[in-house]
Enzyme design. Structure first.
Site, PDB file in Angstrom:
ATOM      1  N   ASP A  42       1.017  -0.940   0.048  1.00 18.40           N
ATOM      2  CA  ASP A  42       0.099  -0.101  -0.286  1.00 18.40           C
ATOM      3  C   ASP A  42       1.376   1.247   0.109  1.00 18.40           C
ATOM      4  O   ASP A  42       2.031   1.385  -0.003  1.00 18.40           O
ATOM      5  CB  ASP A  42      -1.063   0.152   0.749  1.00 18.40           C
ATOM      6  CG  ASP A  42      -2.089  -0.648   1.060  1.00 18.40           C
ATOM      7  OD1 ASP A  42      -2.227  -1.676  -0.325  1.00 18.40           O
ATOM      8  OD2 ASP A  42      -2.517  -1.110   1.888  1.00 18.40           O
ATOM      9  N   LYS A  64      -3.328   2.992  -2.603  1.00 23.00           N
ATOM     10  CA  LYS A  64      -4.713   3.596  -3.213  1.00 23.00           C
ATOM     11  C   LYS A  64      -4.873   4.644  -2.131  1.00 23.00           C
ATOM     12  O   LYS A  64      -5.171   4.302  -0.818  1.00 23.00           O
ATOM     13  CB  LYS A  64      -5.849   2.272  -2.718  1.00 23.00           C
ATOM     14  CG  LYS A  64      -6.267   1.306  -4.180  1.00 23.00           C
ATOM     15  CD  LYS A  64      -7.252   0.922  -4.602  1.00 23.00           C
ATOM     16  CE  LYS A  64      -7.256   0.036  -3.295  1.00 23.00           C
ATOM     17  NZ  LYS A  64      -6.756  -1.395  -3.626  1.00 23.00           N
ATOM     18  N   MET A 178     -10.309   7.241   8.535  1.00 27.68           N
ATOM     19  CA  MET A 178     -10.254   8.122   6.795  1.00 27.68           C
ATOM     20  C   MET A 178     -11.591   8.996   6.497  1.00 27.68           C
ATOM     21  O   MET A 178     -12.125   9.224   5.550  1.00 27.68           O
ATOM     22  CB  MET A 178     -10.688   7.385   5.327  1.00 27.68           C
ATOM     23  CG  MET A 178      -9.429   6.027   4.681  1.00 27.68           C
ATOM     24  SD  MET A 178     -10.631   4.945   4.314  1.00 27.68           S
ATOM     25  CE  MET A 178     -11.045   3.638   4.981  1.00 27.68           C
TER      26      MET A 178
END
Length: 272
Positions: A42, A64, A178
């Site tokens: 990641d 991502k 997030m």
């Protein structure tokens, strides 16, 4: 045991890289990284962790991050499968714990459907690391008997869709992943569902890294506080009485409290 004996050729391990500090890797994760022939990682997996791989190991970024996807999930699935079918020892290195908002099921299902042996090595999730850094507990006897892991990330153009009333009982700790770009929606939705605006909040950026920033505030100040501290850093938001400041906490590190700051006074002046 030699490091490569922990992983058979043609197999895949989904490995939790933890929150960022290499010292917070599990011993098994470190051994798997050292045994790998190829590592798909990641964007949030830093060089200090990738440097634990053997010399010459191929490292492929499939990161991502919000608004920036280097590879689609379908492409990642196919890359993992192709490497395994070549007989390589494959590590899929994911930030935090692979099973918490890591889209592990999509990769697991794809590999299993093609007969590839696949296993998971868990990792420390950011919520645990943030609580540890702030000397807080995610649960608290009598006032925080539930812990909910929540993602504020949604598909492009879609609103965050949660049953906010279920999170607004005042007896829970919310760990919101997030959440940086959704801070205003999180604050207004929880307050609208009945959670007091004075509910304690801990904002944690770059958790466990040397650049880590911790900020205490309250729910009705969340949008301004996030804007002030997070920048573009990965940001975790903890909400609930369990993360309130306590007299015993002497952090001795970069820690900010916006409950009595100029920002707080400005917002109080603007509040009805």
């Amino acid at each position: 045991m030699q490091s490569n004996e922990i992983m058979a050729p043609g197999s895949v391990w989904l490995v939790g890289a933890g929150p960022g500090d290499p010292d917070l890797l599990t011993r098994k994760a470190e051994k798997l990284i050292a045994a790998a022939d190829i590592i798909f990682h990641d964007a949030l997996v830093g060089p200090a962790i990738l440097d634990l791989a053997a010399p010459g190991v191929e490292k492929v970024s499939v990161g991502k991050r919000s608004g920036r996807h280097s590879k689609s999930q379908g492409t990642i699935n196919d890359l993992l499968l192709a490497a395994a079918l070549e007989g390589r020892r494959v590590v899929r290195l994911k930030g935090g714990d692979p099973s918490i908002f890591g889209r592990s099921n999509e990769e697991l299902d794809h590999l299993v459907a093609h007969g590839v042996p696949v296993r998971i090595c868990p990792g420390i999730t950011a919520a645990s690391a943030a609580a540890a850094s702030s000397l807080a507990s995610l649960t608290l006897r009598g006032s925080a008997r539930k812990l909910a892991f929540v993602t504020a990330h949604s598909r492009a153009g879609e609103a965050v869709d949660h049953d906010w009333k279920a999170f607004a009982d005042g007896k829970s700790t919310l760990a919101i992943y997030m959440g940086r770009d959704a801070a205003a929606e999180i604050s207004s939705s929880l307050i609208g569902a009945g959670l007091p605006g004075t509910t304690p909040v801990l904002i944690a950026c770059d958790v466990s890294l040397p650049t880590e920033k911790l900020l205490r505030t309250r729910l009705n100040l969340l949008p301004l506080a996030v804007d002030a501290v997070s920048g573009k850093s990965p940001t975790l938001i903890l909400i609930g009485e369990a993360v309130a400041a306590r007299p015993s906490q002497d952090l001795g590190r970069s820690f900010y409290d916006y409950s009595h700051s100029a920002l707080d006074r400005r917002v109080e002046h603007d509040l009805p």
